[in-house]
Write a protein that holds these residues in place. Structure first.
Motif, PDB file in Angstrom:
ATOM      1  N   ARG A   1       3.848  -3.436 -11.143  1.00  0.00           N
ATOM      2  CA  ARG A   1       2.481  -3.456 -10.612  1.00  0.00           C
ATOM      3  C   ARG A   1       2.428  -2.756  -9.253  1.00  0.00           C
ATOM      4  O   ARG A   1       1.533  -1.956  -8.988  1.00  0.00           O
ATOM      5  N   SER A   2       3.405  -3.038  -8.404  1.00  0.00           N
ATOM      6  CA  SER A   2       3.435  -2.403  -7.084  1.00  0.00           C
ATOM      7  C   SER A   2       3.645  -0.903  -7.203  1.00  0.00           C
ATOM      8  O   SER A   2       3.019  -0.120  -6.480  1.00  0.00           O
ATOM      9  N   ALA A   3       4.524  -0.482  -8.115  1.00  0.00           N
ATOM     10  CA  ALA A   3       4.758   0.950  -8.319  1.00  0.00           C
ATOM     11  C   ALA A   3       3.487   1.629  -8.830  1.00  0.00           C
ATOM     12  O   ALA A   3       3.144   2.729  -8.386  1.00  0.00           O
ATOM     13  N   ALA A   4       2.789   0.971  -9.742  1.00  0.00           N
ATOM     14  CA  ALA A   4       1.536   1.541 -10.251  1.00  0.00           C
ATOM     15  C   ALA A   4       0.501   1.657  -9.132  1.00  0.00           C
ATOM     16  O   ALA A   4      -0.154   2.693  -9.002  1.00  0.00           O
ATOM     17  N   ASN A   5       0.369   0.604  -8.315  1.00  0.00           N
ATOM     18  CA  ASN A   5      -0.556   0.656  -7.173  1.00  0.00           C
ATOM     19  C   ASN A   5      -0.196   1.813  -6.250  1.00  0.00           C
ATOM     20  O   ASN A   5      -1.056   2.558  -5.806  1.00  0.00           O
TER      21      ASN A   5
ATOM     22  N   GLY B   1      -0.193  -3.772   0.366  1.00  0.00           N
ATOM     23  CA  GLY B   1       0.716  -3.014   1.225  1.00  0.00           C
ATOM     24  C   GLY B   1       1.256  -1.776   0.532  1.00  0.00           C
ATOM     25  O   GLY B   1       1.261  -0.681   1.099  1.00  0.00           O
ATOM     26  N   TYR B   2       1.700  -1.938  -0.712  1.00  0.00           N
ATOM     27  CA  TYR B   2       2.207  -0.771  -1.428  1.00  0.00           C
ATOM     28  C   TYR B   2       1.091   0.192  -1.808  1.00  0.00           C
ATOM     29  O   TYR B   2       1.300   1.403  -1.882  1.00  0.00           O
ATOM     30  N   GLY B   3      -0.112  -0.316  -2.027  1.00  0.00           N
ATOM     31  CA  GLY B   3      -1.245   0.577  -2.258  1.00  0.00           C
ATOM     32  C   GLY B   3      -1.511   1.427  -1.031  1.00  0.00           C
ATOM     33  O   GLY B   3      -1.716   2.643  -1.119  1.00  0.00           O
TER      34      GLY B   3
END
Length: 169
Positions: free
Chosen positions: A9-13, A94-96
């Motif tokens: 999910r974080s990688a996708a964001n 944050g990752y977005g």
């Protein structure tokens, strides 16, 4: 399983925000170029915007808050349940934001504005990823539920790191 889902999910964001920011910068540069042709803008406008993005302390504040929240969740495991949703949301946001900064950094770098934005995004991304993996490695769920010395040490290190991240810049 939960960690893999959060990582995906974080990688996708990250990738979605990076792509959107890249496209946004290209559109803004195109509009600024047209505005310059008709004398509604100056050549300094886009580089000034890039400088503003680099000098923004918003990202530092988000990372510092995330670190302190993680330290509180580690130090006081009973708070982990109510904080888990908040921490996950902060991690995603944050990752977005890091993705957006990366997208801007690539676009700005490709068009001659320097690579400092991309470098800053890479450094923050690495800090968060390494910190997350280290906490997962050093602290099992059993250790989080006990009041062992390792848990307090990790929480203390993370808590002390958060103001340094806020001040660094």
């Amino acid at each position: 399983m939960e960690t893999k889902e959060m990582a995906k999910r974080s990688a996708a964001n990250f990738l979605i925000f990076a792509a959107c920011a890249f496209v946004l910068w290209i559109l803004a540069a195109t509009i600024d170029w047209i505005a310059q042709v008709v004398r509604l803008s100056t050549p300094e406008r886009l580089p000034a915007l890039a400088t503003s993005i680099v000098s923004s302390s918003t990202l530092q504040a988000i990372v510092a808050i995330w670190l302190l929240t993680a330290a509180v969740a580690i130090a006081f495991p009973k708070m982990l349940t109510p904080l888990s949703t908040t921490t996950t949301l902060m991690f995603d946001v944050g990752y977005g934001i890091l993705g957006a900064l990366t997208g801007f950094g690539i676009a700005i770098g490709l068009f001659g504005g320097g690579w400092s934005i991309l470098l800053r995004a890479a450094i923050y991304s690495a800090i968060i990823a390494i910190g997350f993996l280290a906490v997962r490695k050093w602290l099992s769920k059993e250790e989080l539920n006990t009041y062992g010395r390792t848990r307090w040490t990790v929480a203390g290190i993370i808590a002390l790191a958060s103001p340094f991240v806020l001040l660094w810049g």
